[in-house]
Scaffold this motif. Structure first.
Motif, mmCIF file in Angstrom:
data_model
loop_
_atom_site.group_PDB
_atom_site.id
_atom_site.type_symbol
_atom_site.label_atom_id
_atom_site.label_comp_id
_atom_site.label_asym_id
_atom_site.label_seq_id
_atom_site.Cartn_x
_atom_site.Cartn_y
_atom_site.Cartn_z
ATOM 1 N N ASP A 23 -30.874 -32.828 -18.018
ATOM 2 C CA ASP A 23 -31.664 -31.686 -17.569
ATOM 3 C C ASP A 23 -31.312 -31.338 -16.128
ATOM 4 O O ASP A 23 -32.087 -31.566 -15.217
ATOM 5 C CB ASP A 23 -33.148 -32.014 -17.726
ATOM 6 N N ALA A 49 -33.844 -29.335 -13.815
ATOM 7 C CA ALA A 49 -35.193 -29.398 -14.391
ATOM 8 C C ALA A 49 -35.522 -28.199 -15.269
ATOM 9 O O ALA A 49 -36.672 -27.817 -15.405
ATOM 10 C CB ALA A 49 -36.248 -29.578 -13.304
ATOM 11 N N LEU A 108 -35.773 -27.988 -18.318
ATOM 12 C CA LEU A 108 -36.658 -28.369 -19.414
ATOM 13 C C LEU A 108 -37.964 -28.969 -18.906
ATOM 14 O O LEU A 108 -38.685 -29.616 -19.645
ATOM 15 C CB LEU A 108 -35.952 -29.358 -20.343
ATOM 16 N N SER A 142 -38.535 -31.441 -16.893
ATOM 17 C CA SER A 142 -38.531 -32.888 -17.102
ATOM 18 C C SER A 142 -39.291 -33.673 -16.041
ATOM 19 O O SER A 142 -39.681 -34.805 -16.282
ATOM 20 C CB SER A 142 -37.094 -33.399 -17.195
ATOM 21 N N ASP A 143 -39.513 -33.104 -14.873
ATOM 22 C CA ASP A 143 -40.247 -33.816 -13.827
ATOM 23 C C ASP A 143 -41.746 -33.633 -14.053
ATOM 24 O O ASP A 143 -42.390 -32.776 -13.454
ATOM 25 C CB ASP A 143 -39.849 -33.309 -12.443
ATOM 26 N N THR A 144 -42.303 -34.455 -14.932
ATOM 27 C CA THR A 144 -43.722 -34.325 -15.277
ATOM 28 C C THR A 144 -44.627 -35.078 -14.305
ATOM 29 O O THR A 144 -45.836 -34.997 -14.413
ATOM 30 C CB THR A 144 -43.984 -34.834 -16.706
ATOM 31 N N TYR A 200 -42.572 -40.893 -26.838
ATOM 32 C CA TYR A 200 -43.212 -39.901 -25.995
ATOM 33 C C TYR A 200 -44.542 -39.461 -26.574
ATOM 34 O O TYR A 200 -44.718 -39.388 -27.794
ATOM 35 C CB TYR A 200 -42.293 -38.696 -25.806
ATOM 36 N N VAL A 251 -41.983 -29.760 -24.829
ATOM 37 C CA VAL A 251 -40.571 -29.593 -25.194
ATOM 38 C C VAL A 251 -40.433 -28.449 -26.199
ATOM 39 O O VAL A 251 -39.567 -27.575 -26.048
ATOM 40 C CB VAL A 251 -39.977 -30.907 -25.757
#
Length: 106
Positions: free
Chosen positions: A13, A16, A18, A20-22, A82, A90
């Motif tokens: 990714d 980011a 997608l 991805s840094d949650t 997940y 997603v």
């Protein structure tokens, strides 16, 4: 992995795209569509569409995807690692990007 055999590599990714840094930039309780609008790539321009236009002007339309929302949903259902909130994000991001860039999907 057995020597001489190959496996698919993950999609990394970059920038980011997608979300991805949650943990910091895009927490799961943040509205997905607001997050998609705020994300910026971290390469040679800060706009994903502009990056794609530059790439296509130089190299043509060479990137195409064969993944559908249903195929992705089925793959996510099989995942045991997940949580459901992340899987939903997603799917939402993928569906949104697919709507915006439909010409990339076959």
């Amino acid at each position: 992995m057995i020597c001489g055999s190959f496996n698919y590599a993950p999609v990394f990714d970059q920038g980011a795209g997608l979300l991805s840094d949650t943990r910091m930039d895009y927490p799961l309780d943040m509205d997905t569509y607001n997050a998609v609008d705020s994300v910026r790539p971290k390469t040679f321009t800060d706009d994903f569409t502009e990056q794609m236009e530059i790439s296509e002007s130089l190299y043509g339309e060479n990137i195409h995807f064969h993944l559908t929302v249903n195929t992705l949903r089925e793959a996510l259902m099989q995942d045991q690692c997940y949580d459901e909130a992340l899987k939903k994000r997603v799917l939402d991001v993928f569906a949104d990007r697919r709507r915006k860039n439909g010409y990339l999907f076959r």
